[in-house]
Design a protein around this motif. Structure first.
Motif, PDB file in Angstrom:
ATOM      1  N   TRP A 173       0.838  -1.202   0.000  1.00 22.23           N
ATOM      2  CA  TRP A 173       0.000   0.000   0.000  1.00 22.23           C
ATOM      3  C   TRP A 173       0.875   1.254   0.000  1.00 22.23           C
ATOM      4  CZ3 TRP A 173      -0.675   4.050   3.467  1.00 22.23           C
ATOM      5  CH2 TRP A 173      -1.714   4.915   3.157  1.00 22.23           C
ATOM      6  N   VAL A 174       1.915   1.253   0.832  1.00 25.94           N
ATOM      7  CA  VAL A 174       2.843   2.391   0.872  1.00 25.94           C
ATOM      8  C   VAL A 174       3.539   2.534  -0.476  1.00 25.94           C
ATOM      9  CG1 VAL A 174       4.945   3.285   1.941  1.00 25.94           C
ATOM     10  CG2 VAL A 174       3.152   2.286   3.376  1.00 25.94           C
ATOM     11  N   TRP A 177      -1.685  -3.301  -6.539  1.00 27.40           N
ATOM     12  CA  TRP A 177      -2.482  -4.323  -5.867  1.00 27.40           C
ATOM     13  C   TRP A 177      -3.933  -3.888  -5.822  1.00 27.40           C
ATOM     14  CZ3 TRP A 177      -0.344  -7.377  -1.176  1.00 27.40           C
ATOM     15  CH2 TRP A 177       0.870  -7.977  -1.519  1.00 27.40           C
ATOM     16  N   ASP A 178      -4.826  -4.880  -5.908  1.00 30.66           N
ATOM     17  CA  ASP A 178      -6.244  -4.602  -5.705  1.00 30.66           C
ATOM     18  C   ASP A 178      -6.674  -5.278  -4.403  1.00 30.66           C
ATOM     19  OD1 ASP A 178      -6.432  -7.307  -6.336  1.00 30.66           O
ATOM     20  OD2 ASP A 178      -7.436  -6.969  -8.258  1.00 30.66           O
ATOM     21  N   PHE A 200      -4.646  -7.860  -1.511  1.00 25.15           N
ATOM     22  CA  PHE A 200      -4.493  -7.600  -0.077  1.00 25.15           C
ATOM     23  C   PHE A 200      -5.157  -8.690   0.757  1.00 25.15           C
ATOM     24  CE2 PHE A 200      -3.452  -3.319  -1.535  1.00 25.15           C
ATOM     25  CZ  PHE A 200      -2.363  -3.026  -0.721  1.00 25.15           C
ATOM     26  N   ILE A 201      -6.300  -9.178   0.304  1.00 26.81           N
ATOM     27  CA  ILE A 201      -6.982 -10.257   1.035  1.00 26.81           C
ATOM     28  C   ILE A 201      -6.147 -11.526   1.010  1.00 26.81           C
ATOM     29  CG2 ILE A 201      -8.997 -11.787   0.983  1.00 26.81           C
ATOM     30  CD1 ILE A 201     -10.624  -9.279   0.083  1.00 26.81           C
ATOM     31  N   ALA A 202      -5.625 -11.870  -0.168  1.00 26.43           N
ATOM     32  CA  ALA A 202      -4.797 -13.085  -0.286  1.00 26.43           C
ATOM     33  C   ALA A 202      -3.567 -12.987   0.611  1.00 26.43           C
ATOM     34  CB  ALA A 202      -4.389 -13.305  -1.740  1.00 26.43           C
ATOM     35  N   MET A 203      -2.889 -11.849   0.588  1.00 21.69           N
ATOM     36  CA  MET A 203      -1.699 -11.689   1.429  1.00 21.69           C
ATOM     37  C   MET A 203      -2.098 -11.673   2.898  1.00 21.69           C
ATOM     38  SD  MET A 203       1.519 -11.545   1.700  1.00 21.69           S
ATOM     39  CE  MET A 203       2.522 -10.895   0.409  1.00 21.69           C
TER      40      MET A 203
END
Length: 181
Positions: free
Chosen positions: A31-32, A42-43, A47-50
Motif C-alpha cells: 500500500w505504501v 495491488w487490488d 491484499f486479502i490473499a496476502m
C-alpha cells in the motif's frame, strides 16, 4: 548451538509482537509502495490473499509457541512455515514454472498440502513432524523431477533451496523430540 536450541526464548511477548507486527508491516508495504510508484498495483483481492497468508503464518507461530518446549521446535516450525509461505507467495505472484498462469504450478501447492496435511495428521508432535518434513522434501523433489521429465521446465535451484529448508526443519523437529524424550 545446542544451548541456543534448548533455551526457551522464542515464545515471549516480544517475539509475539515481532511476528504480528511484522505481518502487519508486510501487509502495509505494498500500500505504501503504491503511493510512490505505478510499478506496484495491488487490488483488494491481492491484499486479502496476502492477509490470509500472513494470518496463517501468525497462527502457525501461535501453535508452535504453545506446543514448544524450546527454541528448536519454534525454529523448525518457523522454517517450515516460511517455506510454505514462500512457495505459495512465489506461485501466486509470478509462478514457479513459467508464469502464474501455468497449470503445472498447481503441483507446488501439492507440496504445501503434504506439509500442512501431514502436520495436522500427526497433531504437530515433534518426532512425527520430522518425518512429515522429510516427506515434504521428497514431495518437493518429486515435483521438480516430474516437471523436468515432463518437459514443463526445471526449477533445480528453487528445489534445492526448498529441500534444504524442509530438511533443516526436519532436523530441528528431531532435535526437539529428542530433548523431550
Amino acid at each position: 548451538m545446542a544451548g541456543i536450541l534448548e533455551q526457551d526464548t522464542l515464545r515471549g511477548r516480544g517475539v509475539r509482537r515481532l511476528v504480528w507486527g511484522g505481518a502487519a508491516a508486510l501487509l502495509l508495504l505494498p500500500w505504501v509502495a503504491m503511493q510512490f510508484t505505478d510499478e506496484v498495483d495491488w487490488d483488494a483481492a491481492d491484499f486479502i490473499a496476502m492477509g490470509v497468508m500472513l494470518l496463517a503464518v501468525g497462527m502457525a507461530y501461535e501453535i508452535a509457541a504453545r506446543i514448544a518446549r524450546g527454541n528448536a521446535y519454534v525454529l523448525a516450525a518457523g522454517i517450515a512455515t516460511g517455506a510454505c509461505f514462500l512457495t505459495v507467495w512465489a506461485n501466486l505472484a509470478v509462478g514457479i514454472l513459467g508464469n502464474e498462469g501455468n497449470p503445472a504450478n498447481a503441483l507446488f501447492f501439492g507440496v504445501v498440502a503434504v506439509a500442512v496435511a501431514g502436520s495436522l495428521g500427526v497433531l504437530f508432535r515433534a518426532g512425527a513432524m520430522a518425518w512429515v518434513m522429510v516427506a515434504t522434501a521428497a514431495a518437493q523433489l518429486a515435483v521438480c523431477l516430474y516437471a523436468w521429465l515432463a518437459g514443463l521446465g526445471h526449477v533445480f535451484v528453487f528445489t534445492g533451496v526448498m529441500c534444504a529448508a524442509w530438511l533443516a526443519a526436519a532436523w530441528l523437529f528431531h532435535y526437539a523430540a529428542r530433548r523431550v524424550a
